[in-house]
Scaffold this motif. Structure first.
Motif, short mmCIF file in Angstrom:
data_model
loop_
_atom_site.label_atom_id
_atom_site.label_comp_id
_atom_site.label_asym_id
_atom_site.label_seq_id
_atom_site.Cartn_x
_atom_site.Cartn_y
_atom_site.Cartn_z
N HIS A 50 0.83 -1.20 0.00
CA HIS A 50 0.00 0.00 0.00
C HIS A 50 0.87 1.26 0.00
O HIS A 50 1.85 1.35 0.73
CB HIS A 50 -0.88 -0.05 1.27
CG HIS A 50 -1.72 1.14 1.49
ND1 HIS A 50 -1.99 1.62 2.76
CD2 HIS A 50 -2.39 1.97 0.65
CE1 HIS A 50 -2.77 2.67 2.69
NE2 HIS A 50 -3.03 2.90 1.41
N GLU A 63 -7.08 5.40 -11.28
CA GLU A 63 -7.93 4.90 -10.19
C GLU A 63 -7.74 3.40 -10.03
O GLU A 63 -7.46 2.69 -11.00
CB GLU A 63 -9.40 5.18 -10.53
CG GLU A 63 -9.77 6.64 -10.60
CD GLU A 63 -9.77 7.30 -9.23
OE1 GLU A 63 -10.18 6.65 -8.26
OE2 GLU A 63 -9.32 8.45 -9.15
N PRO A 64 -7.93 2.89 -8.82
CA PRO A 64 -7.84 1.44 -8.63
C PRO A 64 -8.99 0.71 -9.31
O PRO A 64 -10.11 1.23 -9.36
CB PRO A 64 -7.89 1.26 -7.12
CG PRO A 64 -8.41 2.53 -6.57
CD PRO A 64 -8.18 3.60 -7.59
N GLU A 68 -8.51 -4.31 -6.84
CA GLU A 68 -7.60 -3.53 -6.00
C GLU A 68 -8.37 -2.81 -4.90
O GLU A 68 -7.92 -2.78 -3.75
CB GLU A 68 -6.82 -2.54 -6.85
CG GLU A 68 -5.84 -1.70 -6.07
CD GLU A 68 -5.10 -0.69 -6.91
OE1 GLU A 68 -4.35 0.11 -6.33
OE2 GLU A 68 -5.26 -0.68 -8.17
N GLU A 69 -9.50 -2.23 -5.24
CA GLU A 69 -10.32 -1.57 -4.23
C GLU A 69 -10.72 -2.52 -3.12
O GLU A 69 -10.70 -2.17 -1.94
CB GLU A 69 -11.56 -0.94 -4.88
CG GLU A 69 -11.27 0.37 -5.52
CD GLU A 69 -12.51 1.21 -5.75
OE1 GLU A 69 -13.56 0.96 -5.12
OE2 GLU A 69 -12.42 2.12 -6.58
N THR A 81 -5.98 8.87 -2.16
CA THR A 81 -4.99 8.53 -3.19
C THR A 81 -4.30 7.20 -2.91
O THR A 81 -3.24 6.92 -3.48
CB THR A 81 -3.94 9.65 -3.34
OG1 THR A 81 -3.25 9.79 -2.10
CG2 THR A 81 -4.59 10.96 -3.77
N ARG A 83 -3.22 3.46 -3.18
CA ARG A 83 -3.13 2.45 -4.24
C ARG A 83 -2.27 1.31 -3.74
O ARG A 83 -1.49 1.47 -2.81
CB ARG A 83 -2.46 3.04 -5.50
CG ARG A 83 -3.22 4.09 -6.27
CD ARG A 83 -4.44 3.57 -7.02
NE ARG A 83 -4.20 2.40 -7.84
CZ ARG A 83 -3.81 2.42 -9.11
NH1 ARG A 83 -3.62 3.57 -9.73
NH2 ARG A 83 -3.63 1.29 -9.78
N SER A 85 0.83 -0.68 -4.75
CA SER A 85 1.90 -0.37 -5.69
C SER A 85 2.12 -1.49 -6.71
O SER A 85 2.69 -1.25 -7.78
CB SER A 85 3.20 -0.05 -4.95
OG SER A 85 3.62 -1.11 -4.12
N GLN A 87 -0.12 -2.66 -8.48
CA GLN A 87 -1.09 -2.42 -9.54
C GLN A 87 -0.79 -1.16 -10.36
O GLN A 87 -1.52 -0.83 -11.28
CB GLN A 87 -2.50 -2.35 -8.96
CG GLN A 87 -2.93 -3.63 -8.26
CD GLN A 87 -2.91 -4.82 -9.21
OE1 GLN A 87 -3.63 -4.84 -10.20
NE2 GLN A 87 -2.06 -5.79 -8.92
N ILE A 88 0.28 -0.47 -10.02
CA ILE A 88 0.67 0.73 -10.78
C ILE A 88 1.79 0.33 -11.73
O ILE A 88 2.91 0.02 -11.30
CB ILE A 88 1.13 1.86 -9.85
CG1 ILE A 88 0.05 2.21 -8.83
CG2 ILE A 88 1.49 3.10 -10.69
CD1 ILE A 88 0.50 3.19 -7.76
#
Length: 106
Positions: A50, A63-64, A68-69, A81, A83, A85, A87-88
């Motif tokens: 996170h 956006e997630p 992911e959410e 904000t 997320r 990491s 998933q980025i």
């Protein structure tokens, strides 16, 4: 290469050159950034990677997705904000990205 800056809760800063196509999490692990544990190895099955995306970078990071959410429900102190990491995906548009590591993970 895309530059990512990770900021620890104590203000320590870790600047990393990341390969496009990798994830923000993978680069944290490769560079021993403290606070990014990634217990699931990047499978979006935990919340130990996170991060808080700097507000200036939130739109670019995106956006997630729904999965992911759902996993963010298991993270501590989620913010607008937040997320995972893993998933980025690193890409040229994220050159200069700044993420902060939550206090509870440090």
């Amino acid at each position: 290469m895309t530059k990512i800056t990770y900021i620890a809760p104590n203000g320590s800063q870790f600047d990393v050159d990341a390969d496009n196509g990798s994830t923000v999490m993978e680069n944290a692990i490769r560079n021993a950034v403290p606070g990014i544990e990634a217990e699931c190895g990047g499978a979006c099955a935990c919340a130990t990677c996170h991060v808080y995306v700097d507000p200036d970078w939130a739109e670019a990071a995106g956006e997630p997705e729904a999965m992911e959410e759902d996993m963010l429900d298991f993270a501590f102190e989620v913010q607008p904000t937040s997320r995972l990491s893993c998933q980025i995906i690193v890409r040229e548009e994220l050159d200069g990205l700044v993420v902060r590591i939550p206090e509870r993970q440090a």
